[in-house]
Design an enzyme around this catalytic site. Structure first.
Site, PDB file in Angstrom:
ATOM      1  N   LYS A  17       0.841  -1.198   0.000  1.00 59.61           N
ATOM      2  CA  LYS A  17       0.000   0.000   0.000  1.00 59.61           C
ATOM      3  C   LYS A  17       0.885   1.260   0.000  1.00 59.61           C
ATOM      4  CE  LYS A  17      -3.805  -2.428   2.363  1.00 59.61           C
ATOM      5  NZ  LYS A  17      -4.610  -2.533   3.601  1.00 59.61           N
ATOM      6  N   PHE A  50     -15.445   3.400   7.484  1.00 62.02           N
ATOM      7  CA  PHE A  50     -14.091   3.823   7.101  1.00 62.02           C
ATOM      8  C   PHE A  50     -13.839   3.712   5.588  1.00 62.02           C
ATOM      9  CE2 PHE A  50     -13.907  -0.636   8.525  1.00 62.02           C
ATOM     10  CZ  PHE A  50     -13.368  -1.264   7.392  1.00 62.02           C
ATOM     11  N   ARG A  60      -1.542 -14.734   4.036  1.00 63.78           N
ATOM     12  CA  ARG A  60      -2.235 -13.986   5.095  1.00 63.78           C
ATOM     13  C   ARG A  60      -1.524 -14.166   6.437  1.00 63.78           C
ATOM     14  NH1 ARG A  60      -6.877 -10.595   4.275  1.00 63.78           N
ATOM     15  NH2 ARG A  60      -7.856 -11.537   6.093  1.00 63.78           N
ATOM     16  N   THR A  98      -5.321  -7.903  10.584  1.00 66.18           N
ATOM     17  CA  THR A  98      -5.667  -6.611   9.971  1.00 66.18           C
ATOM     18  C   THR A  98      -5.209  -5.429  10.814  1.00 66.18           C
ATOM     19  OG1 THR A  98      -7.620  -7.670   9.033  1.00 66.18           O
ATOM     20  CG2 THR A  98      -7.606  -5.262   9.069  1.00 66.18           C
ATOM     21  N   ARG A 110       2.728  -6.937   9.275  1.00 59.87           N
ATOM     22  CA  ARG A 110       2.039  -5.854  10.000  1.00 59.87           C
ATOM     23  C   ARG A 110       2.512  -5.777  11.449  1.00 59.87           C
ATOM     24  NH1 ARG A 110      -3.811  -7.359   7.421  1.00 59.87           N
ATOM     25  NH2 ARG A 110      -3.733  -6.045   5.548  1.00 59.87           N
ATOM     26  N   HIS A 158      -1.716  -5.465   1.543  1.00 58.39           N
ATOM     27  CA  HIS A 158      -2.968  -6.214   1.320  1.00 58.39           C
ATOM     28  C   HIS A 158      -2.636  -7.628   0.878  1.00 58.39           C
ATOM     29  CE1 HIS A 158      -6.717  -7.615  -0.457  1.00 58.39           C
ATOM     30  NE2 HIS A 158      -6.003  -7.950  -1.514  1.00 58.39           N
ATOM     31  N   GLU A 185      -9.345 -10.500  -7.694  1.00 59.03           N
ATOM     32  CA  GLU A 185      -8.398  -9.382  -7.555  1.00 59.03           C
ATOM     33  C   GLU A 185      -7.281  -9.449  -8.605  1.00 59.03           C
ATOM     34  OE1 GLU A 185      -7.354  -9.648  -3.403  1.00 59.03           O
ATOM     35  OE2 GLU A 185      -9.361  -9.017  -2.780  1.00 59.03           O
TER      36      GLU A 185
HETATM   37  P1  ATP Z   1      -6.680  -6.140   3.232  1.00 62.76           P
HETATM   38  O1  ATP Z   1      -7.951  -6.498   2.486  1.00 62.76           O
HETATM   39  O2  ATP Z   1      -6.208  -4.736   2.971  1.00 62.76           O
HETATM   40  O3  ATP Z   1      -5.630  -7.182   3.031  1.00 62.76           O
HETATM   41  P2  ATP Z   1      -7.734  -7.335   5.617  1.00 62.76           P
HETATM   42  O4  ATP Z   1      -8.271  -8.380   4.689  1.00 62.76           O
HETATM   43  O5  ATP Z   1      -6.819  -7.764   6.692  1.00 62.76           O
HETATM   44  O6  ATP Z   1      -6.982  -6.194   4.795  1.00 62.76           O
HETATM   45  P3  ATP Z   1     -10.306  -6.037   5.578  1.00 62.76           P
HETATM   46  O7  ATP Z   1     -11.382  -6.298   6.541  1.00 62.76           O
HETATM   47  O8  ATP Z   1     -10.415  -6.587   4.193  1.00 62.76           O
HETATM   48  O9  ATP Z   1      -8.939  -6.526   6.267  1.00 62.76           O
HETATM   49  O10 ATP Z   1     -10.087  -4.468   5.523  1.00 62.76           O
HETATM   50  C1  ATP Z   1      -9.452  -3.874   4.416  1.00 62.76           C
HETATM   51  C2  ATP Z   1      -8.615  -2.710   4.877  1.00 62.76           C
HETATM   52  O11 ATP Z   1      -9.485  -1.697   5.392  1.00 62.76           O
HETATM   53  C3  ATP Z   1      -7.667  -3.020   6.038  1.00 62.76           C
HETATM   54  O12 ATP Z   1      -6.461  -3.605   5.637  1.00 62.76           O
HETATM   55  C4  ATP Z   1      -7.444  -1.637   6.604  1.00 62.76           C
HETATM   56  O13 ATP Z   1      -6.490  -0.901   5.828  1.00 62.76           O
HETATM   57  C5  ATP Z   1      -8.813  -1.000   6.425  1.00 62.76           C
HETATM   58  N1  ATP Z   1      -9.588  -1.129   7.664  1.00 62.76           N
HETATM   59  C6  ATP Z   1     -10.173  -2.260   8.141  1.00 62.76           C
HETATM   60  N2  ATP Z   1     -10.794  -2.020   9.309  1.00 62.76           N
HETATM   61  C7  ATP Z   1     -10.597  -0.702   9.567  1.00 62.76           C
HETATM   62  C8  ATP Z   1     -10.999   0.180  10.614  1.00 62.76           C
HETATM   63  N3  ATP Z   1     -11.727  -0.247  11.638  1.00 62.76           N
HETATM   64  N4  ATP Z   1     -10.608   1.476  10.538  1.00 62.76           N
HETATM   65  C9  ATP Z   1      -9.878   1.940   9.492  1.00 62.76           C
HETATM   66  N5  ATP Z   1      -9.461   1.152   8.456  1.00 62.76           N
HETATM   67  C10 ATP Z   1      -9.827  -0.137   8.501  1.00 62.76           C
HETATM   68 MG    MG Z   2      -9.359  -7.891   2.996  1.00 58.75          MG
END
Ligand code: ATP
Ligand code: MG
Length: 136
Positions: free
Chosen positions: A9, A57, A85, A91, A102, A115, A126
């Site tokens: 990112k 968000f 993952r 996350t 992370r 991501h 994707e």
């Molecule tokens: P990614 O899809 O980016 O790999 P992830 O699968 O771990 O992350 P998701 O639930 O898909 O988590 O959320 C996508 C992205 O949205 C997160 O990586 C983070 O950058 C953002 N995000 C998730 N939860 C929050 C939150 N509560 N506040 C702000 N940003 C958030």
């Molecule tokens: Mg995700």
């Protein structure tokens, strides 16, 4: 063989974490099938994260992902979606174990450097979205 979509990112790029992040996946044994540096349009960011469009968000997330160039990566290898993952970590960096990307490189969930696709189906969607030209 299974493939996944990984993306460094904008904060990961700006903080010079491209090499240390790539090193972890390549040292583990996954194979690079696609790698490119690009700026992300609002519509691509919105499509990529469409599942989260109702989250409070979402607007901030789209702004974050479009705030600077990203590195789009296609990786291949046995169980690479789930194992990728694990290498990335939870996350929210507050919950990511030390030793994960992370866990080692960030503090804020809204600036979590990387991501990774969350399922084989998401990975296929994707990879098609980010590499419409196809993979080697
Ligand atoms: P990614 O899809 O980016 O790999 P992830 O699968 O771990 O992350 P998701 O639930 O898909 O988590 O959320 C996508 C992205 O949205 C997160 O990586 C983070 O950058 C953002 N995000 C998730 N939860 C929050 C939150 N509560 N506040 C702000 N940003 C958030
Ligand atoms: Mg995700």
């Amino acid at each position: 063989m299974e493939r996944t979509y990984i993306m460094i990112k904008p904060d990961g790029v700006q903080r010079n974490l491209i090499a240390p992040i790539l090193e972890r996946f390549l040292a583990k044994g996954y194979i690079l099938r696609g790698l490119k540096f690009l700026t992300v349009s609002k519509s691509l960011a919105e499509t990529h994260y469409a599942d989260l469009s109702s989250k409070p968000f979402f607007g901030a997330l789209v702004e974050y992902i479009t705030s600077g160039p990203v590195v789009a990566i296609a990786l291949e290898g046995k169980d690479v979606v789930a194992q990728g993952r694990k290498i990335i970590g939870a996350t929210n960096p507050a919950a990511s174990a030390p030793g994960t990307i992370r866990g080692d490189f960030c503090i804020e969930v809204g600036r979590n450097v990387i991501h990774g696709s969350d399922s084989v189906e998401s990975a296929e969607r994707e990879l098609g979205l980010w590499f419409p030209e196809g993979l080697v």
